[in-house]
Design a protein around this motif. Structure first.
Motif, PDB file in Angstrom:
ATOM      1  N   ALA A   1      43.489  67.822  96.917  1.00  0.00           N
ATOM      2  CA  ALA A   1      44.856  67.603  97.387  1.00  0.00           C
ATOM      3  C   ALA A   1      44.953  67.797  98.897  1.00  0.00           C
ATOM      4  CB  ALA A   1      45.812  68.559  96.667  1.00  0.00           C
ATOM      5  N   ASP A   2      44.235  68.792  99.408  1.00  0.00           N
ATOM      6  CA  ASP A   2      44.261  69.058 100.854  1.00  0.00           C
ATOM      7  C   ASP A   2      43.673  67.885 101.643  1.00  0.00           C
ATOM      8  OD1 ASP A   2      45.393  71.521 100.423  1.00  0.00           O
ATOM      9  OD2 ASP A   2      43.510  72.640 100.580  1.00  0.00           O
ATOM     10  N   VAL A   3      42.548  67.353 101.173  1.00  0.00           N
ATOM     11  CA  VAL A   3      41.902  66.282 101.927  1.00  0.00           C
ATOM     12  C   VAL A   3      42.710  64.981 101.834  1.00  0.00           C
ATOM     13  CG1 VAL A   3      40.375  65.332 100.125  1.00  0.00           C
ATOM     14  CG2 VAL A   3      39.634  65.288 102.499  1.00  0.00           C
ATOM     15  N   LEU A   4      43.418  64.798 100.716  1.00  0.00           N
ATOM     16  CA  LEU A   4      44.236  63.588 100.559  1.00  0.00           C
ATOM     17  C   LEU A   4      45.437  63.570 101.499  1.00  0.00           C
ATOM     18  CD1 LEU A   4      44.111  63.126  96.693  1.00  0.00           C
ATOM     19  CD2 LEU A   4      43.235  61.537  98.410  1.00  0.00           C
ATOM     20  N   GLU A   5      45.806  64.737 102.005  1.00  0.00           N
ATOM     21  CA  GLU A   5      46.913  64.791 102.956  1.00  0.00           C
ATOM     22  C   GLU A   5      46.534  64.208 104.312  1.00  0.00           C
ATOM     23  OE1 GLU A   5      48.504  68.672 103.330  1.00  0.00           O
ATOM     24  OE2 GLU A   5      49.317  68.726 101.298  1.00  0.00           O
ATOM     25  N   VAL A   6      45.232  64.180 104.610  1.00  0.00           N
ATOM     26  CA  VAL A   6      44.805  63.741 105.944  1.00  0.00           C
ATOM     27  C   VAL A   6      43.889  62.512 105.927  1.00  0.00           C
ATOM     28  CG1 VAL A   6      45.052  66.030 106.955  1.00  0.00           C
ATOM     29  CG2 VAL A   6      42.884  65.399 105.897  1.00  0.00           C
ATOM     30  N   LYS A   7      43.384  62.137 104.746  1.00  0.00           N
ATOM     31  CA  LYS A   7      42.476  60.989 104.675  1.00  0.00           C
ATOM     32  C   LYS A   7      42.900  60.045 103.557  1.00  0.00           C
ATOM     33  CE  LYS A   7      38.305  63.296 106.404  1.00  0.00           C
ATOM     34  NZ  LYS A   7      36.870  63.577 106.134  1.00  0.00           N
ATOM     35  N   ARG A   8      42.507  58.780 103.692  1.00  0.00           N
ATOM     36  CA  ARG A   8      42.780  57.780 102.669  1.00  0.00           C
ATOM     37  C   ARG A   8      41.466  57.244 102.121  1.00  0.00           C
ATOM     38  NH1 ARG A   8      46.430  60.158 102.761  1.00  0.00           N
ATOM     39  NH2 ARG A   8      48.594  59.699 103.308  1.00  0.00           N
ATOM     40  N   TYR A   9      41.448  56.959 100.835  1.00  0.00           N
ATOM     41  CA  TYR A   9      40.238  56.481 100.173  1.00  0.00           C
ATOM     42  C   TYR A   9      40.549  55.199  99.399  1.00  0.00           C
ATOM     43  CZ  TYR A   9      38.615  61.166 101.278  1.00  0.00           C
ATOM     44  OH  TYR A   9      38.270  62.307 101.952  1.00  0.00           O
ATOM     45  N   ASP A  10      39.508  54.425  99.158  1.00  0.00           N
ATOM     46  CA  ASP A  10      39.677  53.184  98.398  1.00  0.00           C
ATOM     47  C   ASP A  10      39.628  53.440  96.895  1.00  0.00           C
ATOM     48  OD1 ASP A  10      39.647  51.037 100.572  1.00  0.00           O
ATOM     49  OD2 ASP A  10      37.847  52.186 101.054  1.00  0.00           O
ATOM     50  N   LEU A  11      39.026  54.555  96.491  1.00  0.00           N
ATOM     51  CA  LEU A  11      38.913  54.890  95.071  1.00  0.00           C
ATOM     52  C   LEU A  11      38.624  56.380  94.932  1.00  0.00           C
ATOM     53  CD1 LEU A  11      38.613  53.914  92.060  1.00  0.00           C
ATOM     54  CD2 LEU A  11      36.180  53.655  92.540  1.00  0.00           C
ATOM     55  N   ILE A  12      39.181  56.990  93.872  1.00  0.00           N
ATOM     56  CA  ILE A  12      38.931  58.399  93.585  1.00  0.00           C
ATOM     57  C   ILE A  12      38.275  58.514  92.215  1.00  0.00           C
ATOM     58  CG2 ILE A  12      39.962  60.679  93.231  1.00  0.00           C
ATOM     59  CD1 ILE A  12      42.246  59.769  95.103  1.00  0.00           C
ATOM     60  N   LEU A  13      37.164  59.258  92.145  1.00  0.00           N
ATOM     61  CA  LEU A  13      36.478  59.561  90.892  1.00  0.00           C
ATOM     62  C   LEU A  13      36.855  60.994  90.530  1.00  0.00           C
ATOM     63  CD1 LEU A  13      33.136  57.971  92.034  1.00  0.00           C
ATOM     64  CD2 LEU A  13      34.647  57.027  90.309  1.00  0.00           C
ATOM     65  N   LEU A  14      37.584  61.162  89.440  1.00  0.00           N
ATOM     66  CA  LEU A  14      38.282  62.419  89.200  1.00  0.00           C
ATOM     67  C   LEU A  14      37.887  63.071  87.871  1.00  0.00           C
ATOM     68  CD1 LEU A  14      40.561  64.405  90.016  1.00  0.00           C
ATOM     69  CD2 LEU A  14      42.191  62.805  88.974  1.00  0.00           C
ATOM     70  N   ASP A  15      37.334  64.275  87.967  1.00  0.00           N
ATOM     71  CA  ASP A  15      37.062  65.057  86.758  1.00  0.00           C
ATOM     72  C   ASP A  15      38.380  65.667  86.257  1.00  0.00           C
ATOM     73  OD1 ASP A  15      35.702  66.344  84.737  1.00  0.00           O
ATOM     74  OD2 ASP A  15      34.984  67.981  85.997  1.00  0.00           O
TER      75      ASP A  15
END
Length: 217
Positions: free
Chosen positions: A38-52
């Motif tokens: 959650a912290d990193v998503l506040e400052v960076k954008r990604y094309d896809l997230i692989l989520l456990d």
């Protein structure tokens, strides 16, 4: 280059995924718990997230509700195989669901499928002095087009997305020709030889005796 975020608390699985995906041409970062993600998503954008799902601090289902605000595609990766978990994950907005254990080839195929669905597939792929446009299906060297057949280009893209990974002949045949390999056909070998000759990849595409081929980068 597509940027992926791997949210996985088991380091050896996260490293396995990152190494395989980076070899396939993706840029990856890892978050080992839900709060860090959650912290990193506040400052960076990604094309896809692989989520456990089973994560420390904030679990995958809880994090999914936060991710939805960013409209980023998500693939759940988890050991929980119950139907109700899959239904819940997809209901929260996930685009796919992979159950552990899984093969690297399956992971890469599902990543590519989801990215294509979002029109985020890798459009330009660079390899040595070659530039490959996977959307317009054009291959260039120093600005000049190189003519490849449809199957030769499909074969090249398969190698590029699996760099440094040995591909069995049956997998190559099944993915490029979309049929079952009978163990005797010379189709794969003949197309590989033509591809090596046309693109000057004699030292890059390596024959692995009795198995198949590997594109070394």
């Amino acid at each position: 280059m597509m940027k992926l975020l791997i949210v996985e608390d088991e380091e050896y699985i996260a490293d396995f995924m990152m190494i395989g995906l980076e070899k396939a041409g993706y840029e990856c970062e890892i978050a080992y718990d839900g709060k860090a993600a959650a912290d990193v998503l506040e400052v960076k954008r990604y094309d896809l997230i692989l989520l456990d799902i089973m994560l420390p601090e904030v679990n995958g289902f809880e994090l999914m509700e936060y991710i939805r605000e960013y409209h980023t595609p998500v693939i759940f990766i988890t050991a929980r195989s119950r139907l109700e978990d899959k239904v819940k994950g997809l209901g929260l907005g996930a685009d796919d669901y992979i159950t552990k254990p899984f093969a690297l080839a399956e992971l890469i195929a599902r990543v590519e499928c989801v990215l294509r669905r979002y029109h985020k597939g890798q459009e330009k792929i660079l390899f040595r002095d070659l530039e490959i446009d996977a959307v317009s299906r054009v291959v260039r060297r120093n600005g000049e087009n190189i003519e490849l057949t449809m199957k030769e280009l499909d074969l090249l893209l398969l190698f590029l997305r699996n760099r440094n990974i040995t591909l069995f002949r049956d997998r190559i045949y099944e993915e490029v020709w979309e049929g079952e390999y009978d163990g005797e056909s010379r189709t794969v070998d003949l197309h590989v030889q033509r591809l090596k000759k046309k693109l000057g990849l004699h030292t890059s595409i390596i024959s692995v005796r009795k198995i198949g081929y590997r594109l070394e980068d």
